[in-house]
Design a protein around this motif. Structure first.
Motif, PDB file in Angstrom:
ATOM      1  N   VAL A 206      11.390  -2.985   6.440  1.00 54.80           N
ATOM      2  CA  VAL A 206      11.120  -2.988   4.573  1.00 54.80           C
ATOM      3  C   VAL A 206      12.565  -2.579   4.093  1.00 54.80           C
ATOM      4  CG1 VAL A 206      10.003  -2.399   2.696  1.00 54.80           C
ATOM      5  CG2 VAL A 206       8.445  -2.437   4.741  1.00 54.80           C
ATOM      6  N   VAL A 260      10.294  -7.325   5.412  1.00 57.70           N
ATOM      7  CA  VAL A 260      10.056  -7.466   4.108  1.00 57.70           C
ATOM      8  C   VAL A 260      11.192  -7.205   3.070  1.00 57.70           C
ATOM      9  CG1 VAL A 260       8.634  -6.400   2.369  1.00 57.70           C
ATOM     10  CG2 VAL A 260       7.480  -6.913   4.559  1.00 57.70           C
ATOM     11  N   LEU A 328       2.282  -5.474   6.099  1.00 57.47           N
ATOM     12  CA  LEU A 328       2.484  -3.926   6.203  1.00 57.47           C
ATOM     13  C   LEU A 328       1.069  -3.253   6.749  1.00 57.47           C
ATOM     14  CD1 LEU A 328       4.013  -3.148   2.820  1.00 57.47           C
ATOM     15  CD2 LEU A 328       5.297  -2.994   5.201  1.00 57.47           C
ATOM     16  N   VAL A 349       5.117  -2.570  -3.088  1.00 56.97           N
ATOM     17  CA  VAL A 349       5.363  -2.171  -1.748  1.00 56.97           C
ATOM     18  C   VAL A 349       5.216  -0.700  -1.529  1.00 56.97           C
ATOM     19  CG1 VAL A 349       7.311  -2.197  -0.014  1.00 56.97           C
ATOM     20  CG2 VAL A 349       7.096  -4.111  -1.496  1.00 56.97           C
TER      21      VAL A 349
END
Length: 658
Positions: A206, A260, A328, A349
């Motif tokens: 991420v 991501v 995730l 997120v």
């Protein structure tokens, strides 16, 4: 001096300089061990004496060097006399290895080419075929630059003008590389928590991704209109930076990786998707207002003259599609690679990261947010830990790392903080007052760019495999040291022709989305444009406010349809499609599937014409399009119209006239 003494003298003269390749051989051996042990494949080829060495290497890997171990997949492209003679007879000797590479090679596999001269056309063709297949390419050559070496991602050159000495030292290199293969496999088998499950880990990275572009050239004069050096461009290399580099490193090790990140609708975003997808990374992108960040380095003889940053001040990414957040929840491990541009600060997120059950490793940035509570491991470097804690850095690096690391661990409520100290290793601050100091296993003098990403990736994967934090940090220090000594290869570079239409398509998508319109995309080869194509395109255009055609490049068509296709070159196919009133933009892609360009465009509707309806199989791109909330549809096609039938009919008619 007799012939033996002369030969041994020449061999001895080359041995000294050849010791400098040890780090490269260690890196290749370790990479082969990881890739082959997880079901990957090595293809190896050469001519003459090098063909014998290629077979020798394959035998060592399929068999064993010393101790017994599982067989590893290695194929020499020279022993099959039937294939060699048939291909040479039908396609010419230049294609003898390239055609086998296309048959056996898979994305991520390795092709190793052995050559003394470095000029063999069949080896150059093999390297190009491997690039088309998404393989990594290595070469062992003689001294100096060569066409084979230039065509490969990495090259190991033997410092001797004598072809016999080159072959002998290449045999030494083969044995040493196999030694490193076995050592790596033994270390993995003996290491804590290394049960073989690592290859099945799903790492989710991420963070912010940027496009790194190195422009290398030579300075030979000063500009006549300003007191500035003039750089004559010789080579341009592009690669993912930031979180994209971390994802790339993990994918190169054979892991399942999802990224991501946030990308804009521009050429840089398209290029990043192309590079990452080609490397096997699954891209989940938040919409990014403005431009995708770029860092362009102008360099002469390895020295950076100027760095140009593009993309402006970071802007908050847009809304996160549900599929992006779902990834995730299914992670085996999560690495937050924060570069301070907003992805790690995204509310949705962060909420998903806070709820994640997988171990979270957080590589922070002074301009980024704090890690979510209960992160398993946070990995700042010494400068970052001082900036984040406000510590002035008095005393030794060990004292500073211990003091600031414990302070941040408590502030962030993190499980542990590992402060990386470059060549001095790392200092692990965990629950007890006494830190664990992990020194680097060797002094390195290589390029440290990316070493922090290598450290964090290794730690995250080790935790996913059940290692203790202390064990994960030890593995990470060792991996980062190896990386600095011999950085892994970067993905192949595309030519400018592979990005035809990216700028125009990106601007069009931005304009349509700015007025809340619907972006429609379709794809195909469109060789010999016919009425069936036109019906599909017109039906697709009626579904939204613009239609973008994703067009297979010539190389992609050859891979799908065979060496005699396409009949119409991609430049002409682009112009024909763009001339249609129902087509608003055309983007060319070089891969077998449009996954990379779709991940960049993120169309609201993906259209195919054909027989997928009536209970047939789901379109292969359907899962991909759902990632950003898009829809996949099928439109009717005209029965009896197809390029293949048209070509067959033309050939039959031509045959009947003979």
């Amino acid at each position: 001096m007799d012939a033996l003494d002369q030969h041994l003298a020449e061999l001895g003269a080359a041995l000294g300089p050849y010791r400098t390749v040890a780090a490269r051989l260690a890196g290749w051996g370790a990479e082969l061990a990881r890739h082959l042990s997880r079901g990957g494949r090595l293809l190896v080829a050469g001519n003459g004496g090098s063909a014998a060495e290629a077979q020798h290497l394959a035998a060592e890997l399929v068999g064993k060097l010393r101790d017994d171990r599982a067989p590893l997949s290695a194929i020499a492209l020279t022993p099959d006399s039937a294939a060699v003679t048939a291909i040479s007879n039908d396609y010419g000797y230049e294609e003898v290895f390239a055609r086998q590479v296309r048959a056996h090679g898979r994305p991520g596999d390795v092709l190793l080419l052995l050559t003394t001269s470095g000029r063999s056309p069949n080896l150059v063709a093999a390297a190009r075929a491997a690039r088309e297949c998404g393989m990594r390419t290595w070469a062992m050559t003689g001294a100096g630059a060569s066409p084979v070496g230039d065509a490969c991602d990495e090259v190991l050159r033997c410092p001797s003008p004598d072809s016999q000495v080159v072959q002998e030292l290449q045999l030494v290199a083969v044995h040493v590389m196999c030694e490193y293969v076995d050592r790596t496999l033994s270390a993995v088998a003996a290491g804590p928590g290394q049960s073989g499950r690592t290859g099945m880990s799903r790492l989710v990275v991420v963070g912010d991704t940027l496009l790194d572009r190195d422009v290398d050239g030579a300075v030979r004069r000063i500009a006549p209109d300003a007191p500035a050096p003039v750089l004559d461009e010789e080579h341009v290399r592009e690669r993912p930076g930031g979180a994209g580099l971390a994802a790339l490193l993990a994918a190169a090790d054979g892991h399942r990786v999802a990224l991501v990140t946030a990308l804009a609708d521009d050429a840089a975003g398209a290029r990043l998707c192309e590079l990452l997808t080609a490397a096997g990374v699954e891209v989940h992108a938040l919409p990014l207002p403005g431009a995708t960040p770029e860092k362009v380095r102008l360099r002469a003889h390895g020295q950076v003259l100027l760095r140009l940053d593009r993309g402006g001040d970071p802007q908050p990414p847009g809304d996160a599609p549900p599929a992006l957040l779902d990834v995730l929840r299914t992670a085996t491990a999560i690495l937050v690679s924060d570069y301070g541009r907003g992805v790690a600060r995204h509310p949705a997120v962060r909420a998903a990261l806070a709820d994640a059950t997988a171990p979270v490793v957080w590589d922070p940035h002074p301009k980024g947010p704090p890690p979510v509570p209960d992160a398993r491991l946070v990995t700042p470097n010494l400068a970052e830990v001082c900036a984040l804690s406000g510590d002035a850095g008095g005393g030794s690096s060990l004292t500073t790392a211990q003091r600031a690391g414990h302070l941040l661990r408590q502030r962030w409520r993190a499980g542990a903080v590992a402060v990386t100290c470059g060549g001095e290793g790392a200092v692990l601050c965990h629950a007890g007052p006494t830190p664990l100091v992990v020194p680097a296993p060797a002094v390195t003098v290589g390029d440290t760019c990316g070493a922090g990403d290598r450290f964090a990736v290794t730690a995250a994967l080790a935790l996913a495999d059940g290692a203790l934090v202390s064990e994960a940090v030890q593995q990470a220090v060792a991996a980062a040291t190896t990386y600095v000594s011999a950085p892994p290869p970067v993905p192949r570079q595309a030519t400018a022709a592979e990005r035809i239409g990216a700028d125009d398509a990106g601007r069009l998508v931005a304009e349509v989305r700015a007025r809340h319109g619907t972006v429609v995309a379709t794809g195909g080869c469109f060789d010999l444009l016919h009425a069936g194509h036109l019906a599909t395109l017109r039906a697709a255009r009626q579904l939204g406010d613009c239609l973008i055609v994703c067009l297979n490049s010539d190389a992609s068509v050859r891979g799908l349809k065979g060496p005699d296709r396409p009949l119409t070159a991609e430049a002409d196919r682009c112009r024909l499609l763009a001339a249609l009133d129902c087509v608003d933009a055309v983007v060319v892609f070089d891969e077998p599937t449009p996954e990379a360009v779709l991940s960049w465009l993120r169309p609201d509707v993906w259209v195919k014409g054909g027989d997928y309806a009536d209970g047939g199989p789901e379109l292969p791109e359907a899962d991909l399009v759902r990632r950003w909330g898009g829809q996949t549809v099928v439109v009717p096609y005209l029965d009896g119209r197809s390029t293949t039938r048209t070509i067959a009919a033309a050939r039959a008619a031509a045959g009947s006239r003979r």
